[in-house]
Design a protein around this motif. Structure first.
Motif, PDB file in Angstrom:
ATOM      1  N   UNK A 106     -10.814 -60.144  63.050  1.00  0.00           N
ATOM      2  CA  UNK A 106     -11.653 -61.052  62.311  1.00  0.00           C
ATOM      3  C   UNK A 106     -13.140 -60.681  62.591  1.00  0.00           C
ATOM      4  N   UNK A 107     -13.501 -59.907  63.513  1.00  0.00           N
ATOM      5  CA  UNK A 107     -14.876 -59.390  63.796  1.00  0.00           C
ATOM      6  C   UNK A 107     -15.169 -58.185  62.718  1.00  0.00           C
ATOM      7  N   UNK A 108     -14.283 -57.497  62.680  1.00  0.00           N
ATOM      8  CA  UNK A 108     -14.397 -56.150  61.836  1.00  0.00           C
ATOM      9  C   UNK A 108     -14.290 -56.266  60.392  1.00  0.00           C
ATOM     10  N   UNK A 109     -14.048 -57.622  59.892  1.00  0.00           N
ATOM     11  CA  UNK A 109     -13.813 -57.820  58.638  1.00  0.00           C
ATOM     12  C   UNK A 109     -12.701 -57.764  58.029  1.00  0.00           C
ATOM     13  N   UNK A 110     -11.361 -57.661  58.572  1.00  0.00           N
ATOM     14  CA  UNK A 110     -10.440 -57.758  58.148  1.00  0.00           C
ATOM     15  C   UNK A 110      -9.790 -59.065  57.443  1.00  0.00           C
ATOM     16  N   UNK A 111      -9.068 -59.166  56.374  1.00  0.00           N
ATOM     17  CA  UNK A 111      -8.990 -60.417  55.812  1.00  0.00           C
ATOM     18  C   UNK A 111      -7.645 -61.238  56.204  1.00  0.00           C
ATOM     19  N   UNK A 112      -6.701 -60.643  56.584  1.00  0.00           N
ATOM     20  CA  UNK A 112      -5.583 -61.419  57.104  1.00  0.00           C
ATOM     21  C   UNK A 112      -4.837 -60.625  58.018  1.00  0.00           C
TER      22      UNK A 112
END
Length: 327
Positions: free
Chosen positions: A33-39
């Motif tokens: 979530x913090x690293x920018x993954x969507x799902x």
């Protein structure tokens, strides 16, 4: 850059427990979530000692409770194993608990062996009803109509987004016909990737959920500081696939220095074919591989399996992938 997502296998490692595997999946989601993954998705598998995600909707709850914004879902639910009504109740409940964050990917395969399928009490021919079951499930998520006598409470009106998963042309054609997003499992079935995507795009019919094709490509990626270290970490997954061909599914094994000491030439050929789309290496190597894959496939999104034995190194793999991709 197109979005990146994660397929977490909830692998149980040698020397660990199912609880650790489930907590590790949740921890991956917190970091992702913090690293920018969507799902982040988990998949339904049964009678596999090394995979802890059989009760998929419960695992989704565990992960979603530990996160705030990342989408969480099934990649997928093997719908022939279930009544569409029950799945609608489960995922309608999830949609109320975690509004706007739940995905429901649907597969036609049993996710297990035939003996276990009998224990599930679903006949093998249930797979033949997959298209009809998808439509039934979809209907339960719409607003209830006046006088409707059967409702999947509390699913009505939640409009949980459906995905069709596939490793052959069948899923591609169905996703196109229904106007649904399509996720192809090239992380273990790369042979049909390009033909399936072409079929999906050429036959796509807009729907209430989606107005144009949206294709997500599954890919194994292992990243480390150097190509050599990444290749060593990748031996865990190579051994896992070798064991599948041996009929000896087991716990996740620690990496080894030389994979050639583990498999035979025949096993090597089989495994390399299944893992042919894998991207393994340093951040620069990984970025180049991802760019080439997206250019070749026109993928709208990548969903990544990073099957690394050590949890900290698996986190680092996902972190390096995100840094390489997003900059």
């Amino acid at each position: 850059m197109i979005p990146l997502s994660i397929l977490d296998l909830a692998r149980i490692r040698e020397g660990s427990t199912a609880r650790e595997a489930l907590d590790n999946a949740r921890d991956v989601a917190v970091h992702a979530e913090r690293w920018g993954y969507k799902r982040i998705w988990v998949a339904e598998h049964h009678n596999m000692p090394g995979i802890a995600s059989a009760a998929t909707s419960i695992v989704i709850t565990h992960i979603a409770e530990g996160t705030k914004t990342i989408r969480v879902g099934a990649g997928g639910i093997m719908l022939p194993n279930h009544s569409p009504y029950i799945i609608a109740e489960q995922f309608g409940t999830l949609a109320h608990l975690f509004p706007g964050r739940i995905d429901l990917g649907l597969g036609r395969a049993p996710g297990t062996d035939q003996l276990t399928l009998r224990a599930i009490r679903r006949p093998p021919e249930a797979a033949e009803r997959f298209p009809q079951d998808v439509l039934e499930l979809q209907a339960y998520f719409r607003e209830a109509e006046e006088g409707q006598r059967i409702q999947a409470v509390p699913a009505a009106g939640t409009h949980v987004p459906l995905w069709i998963l596939g490793s052959s042309n069948f899923g591609a054609v169905l996703a196109a016909e229904l106007g649904l997003p399509y996720s192809f499992a090239s992380h273990f079935a790369p042979d049909y990737l390009l033909p399936a995507l072409a079929l999906y795009r050429s036959r796509f019919k807009p729907s209430g959920q989606l107005d144009r094709p949206y294709a997500m490509v599954g890919v194994n990626i292992v990243a480390a500081e150097t190509d050599e270290e990444a290749r060593r970490l990748f031996t865990t997954q190579q051994m896992s696939f070798t064991n599948i061909f041996r009929g000896a599914r087991g716990l996740s094994q620690p990496p080894i220095d030389d994979i050639e000491t583990y498999w035979t030439e025949v096993e090597k050929a089989q495994v390399q074919r299944m893992l042919a789309r894998s991207i393994v290496g340093s951040p620069a190597t990984v970025k180049a591989g991802m760019q080439a894959l997206v250019e070749e496939t026109g993928a709208d999104e990548l969903i990544i399996v990073s099957d690394v034995f050590d949890h900290r190194k698996r986190l680092r793999s996902f972190e390096l992938i995100a840094e390489a991709w997003f900059g």
